[in-house]
Design a protein around this motif. Structure first.
Motif, mmCIF file in Angstrom:
data_model
loop_
_atom_site.group_PDB
_atom_site.id
_atom_site.type_symbol
_atom_site.label_atom_id
_atom_site.label_comp_id
_atom_site.label_asym_id
_atom_site.label_seq_id
_atom_site.Cartn_x
_atom_site.Cartn_y
_atom_site.Cartn_z
ATOM 1 N N PRO A 248 100.721 29.900 55.461
ATOM 2 C CA PRO A 248 100.293 30.059 54.062
ATOM 3 C C PRO A 248 101.393 29.655 53.089
ATOM 4 O O PRO A 248 102.571 29.879 53.334
ATOM 5 C CB PRO A 248 100.002 31.559 53.958
ATOM 6 N N GLY A 249 100.981 29.063 51.976
ATOM 7 C CA GLY A 249 101.939 28.642 50.957
ATOM 8 C C GLY A 249 102.559 27.289 51.199
ATOM 9 O O GLY A 249 103.408 26.839 50.417
ATOM 10 N N SER A 250 102.135 26.597 52.251
ATOM 11 C CA SER A 250 102.708 25.286 52.562
ATOM 12 C C SER A 250 102.203 24.216 51.593
ATOM 13 O O SER A 250 101.043 24.205 51.196
ATOM 14 C CB SER A 250 102.341 24.861 53.990
ATOM 15 N N ASN B 118 106.916 27.211 49.519
ATOM 16 C CA ASN B 118 106.861 28.170 48.424
ATOM 17 C C ASN B 118 105.692 27.945 47.473
ATOM 18 O O ASN B 118 105.830 28.107 46.267
ATOM 19 C CB ASN B 118 108.188 28.127 47.639
ATOM 20 N N GLY B 119 104.531 27.636 48.012
ATOM 21 C CA GLY B 119 103.374 27.398 47.163
ATOM 22 C C GLY B 119 102.768 28.656 46.577
ATOM 23 O O GLY B 119 102.019 28.593 45.601
ATOM 24 N N SER C 10 96.418 44.091 48.084
ATOM 25 C CA SER C 10 97.069 42.934 47.469
ATOM 26 C C SER C 10 96.044 42.093 46.715
ATOM 27 O O SER C 10 94.876 41.988 47.123
ATOM 28 C CB SER C 10 97.781 42.077 48.516
ATOM 29 N N ILE C 11 96.494 41.513 45.602
ATOM 30 C CA ILE C 11 95.679 40.618 44.789
ATOM 31 C C ILE C 11 96.466 39.338 44.585
ATOM 32 O O ILE C 11 97.631 39.368 44.183
ATOM 33 C CB ILE C 11 95.335 41.249 43.424
ATOM 34 N N LEU C 12 95.851 38.195 44.871
ATOM 35 C CA LEU C 12 96.511 36.902 44.706
ATOM 36 C C LEU C 12 95.729 36.060 43.717
ATOM 37 O O LEU C 12 94.528 35.829 43.903
ATOM 38 C CB LEU C 12 96.610 36.162 46.038
ATOM 39 N N GLY D 32 99.989 31.695 42.468
ATOM 40 C CA GLY D 32 100.344 30.311 42.755
ATOM 41 C C GLY D 32 101.638 29.930 42.057
ATOM 42 O O GLY D 32 101.931 30.405 40.960
ATOM 43 N N ASN D 33 102.424 29.093 42.701
ATOM 44 C CA ASN D 33 103.684 28.623 42.126
ATOM 45 C C ASN D 33 103.390 27.425 41.229
ATOM 46 O O ASN D 33 103.389 26.279 41.669
ATOM 47 C CB ASN D 33 104.661 28.235 43.235
ATOM 48 N N ASN D 34 103.166 27.711 39.952
ATOM 49 C CA ASN D 34 102.786 26.668 39.006
ATOM 50 C C ASN D 34 103.961 26.090 38.227
ATOM 51 O O ASN D 34 103.762 25.366 37.265
ATOM 52 C CB ASN D 34 101.767 27.227 37.998
#
Length: 322
Positions: free
Chosen positions: A95-97, A155-156, A256-258, A285-287
């Motif tokens: 996850p996050g890739s 780090n997405g 958890s909330i994403l 999200g890493n914006n």
């Protein structure tokens, strides 16, 4: 004590370029200090750097990936299925890739970070959803044979470690809510496939900008949870709709909330989550503006009130002062 983790620390890409310039985010010795106060519990980064001849380890390099399939969903949206090999696909399954992508003949500054939506490890393929927004992505949508990739980057999704744990596991009884809008759906798919049925994963999906067909094609078939469509704009503009949304989220008592959305809705859901009792873990999200992924160019750098610089392509920090 460090208030953030470097996403690459202890991986095959550590030590990185920042160790060579004295800017390592974790190692105090590599920052020029005479003593060690890194609070790191893994293999000594300083020792690895010295024994490795003071060179960056396992540098991520560009490579050409053959386009196996191109699925056109909208005039400005397509999914590219690209051949990357089983080893690369396995790394990209976490996850996050995300990977940097450009057309083969374009110069390096055309690279754009794209979240991995699906990693088919058995066939060594990645599924990348690309939405045409400006010059870089418009050119990508014209490609038919090959793309140039670089990665994998990790780090997405910010604060993901708090959700899945440092060892990459998740409690079986955990309840997770994924809120997506547009291509924020892509990292949500990868995360939910990784979770599988180990935990309950509910979706709130705003299909604006991507349409329903993409969601139907890529939503995991055996998801342990509920999938609902939502109009995020209406949910925050309309007081009754917001009250209903908040009541429904509160009643589920998510661990958890994403929020995989724009910054506007990340801020809204962050405040909503903080006001719940008990307060769930919040990730997003890493914006941030990511141009190199290595913490070198400075485009992603932010400084908080204490003067601490966060390189958001490398740090797993959540809340900073812009």
């Amino acid at each position: 004590m460090r208030i953030f983790d470097c996403i690459d620390a202890g991986t095959e890409n550590c030590p990185c370029y920042l160790a060579q310039t004295g800017d390592c985010l974790t190692c105090s010795r590599l920052q020029g200090k005479e003593h060690c106060d890194c609070d790191w519990r893994g293999v000594c980064i300083y020792n690895e750097f010295i024994q490795g001849g003071k060179e960056a380890n396992n540098i991520r390099k560009d490579f050409n990936a053959r386009i196996l399939e191109k699925k056109q969903y909208l005039d400005d949206l397509a999914v590219f299925v690209v051949d990357v090999g089983k080893g690369f696909a396995l790394k990209a399954s976490k996850p996050g890739s995300y990977v940097f992508v450009k057309a083969n003949l374009d110069p390096a500054f055309y690279n754009v970070p794209i979240s991995v939506m699906k990693s088919d490890v058995e066939n060594g393929a990645l599924h990348l959803a690309i939405k045409a927004i400006s010059a870089k992505t418009k050119l990508l949508l014209k490609e038919q044979k090959e793309l140039t990739l670089r990665g994998v980057y990790r780090n997405g999704i910010l604060n993901l470690k708090s959700v899945i744990g440092k060892r990459g596991t998740i409690e079986k009884n955990n309840k997770m809510l994924l809120i997506t809008k547009g291509v924020g759906f892509a990292p949500a798919v990868l995360l939910s496939e990784w979770v599988e049925n180990r935990a309950r994963t509910d979706f709130l999906i705003d299909i604006d900008k991507i349409g329903g067909e993409l969601v139907l094609d890529y939503m995991p078939k055996e998801i342990n949870g509920v999938v609902k469509e939502i109009d995020l704009r209406d949910s925050f503009v309309n007081e009754k709709e917001y009250a209903r949304l908040k009541r429904n989220i509160e009643s589920e008592q998510y661990e958890s909330i994403l929020a995989l959305t724009s910054d506007y809705y990340i801020e809204k859901f962050g405040k909503l989550a903080a006001g719940l009792t008990p307060s769930p873990i919040f990730a997003c999200g890493n914006n941030f503006q990511i141009c190199c992924g290595e913490g070198i160019c400075g485009a992603c750098s932010r400084v908080n009130a204490e003067g601490v610089t966060f390189k958001m392509c490398k740090c797993n920090a959540m809340f900073i002062t812009k």
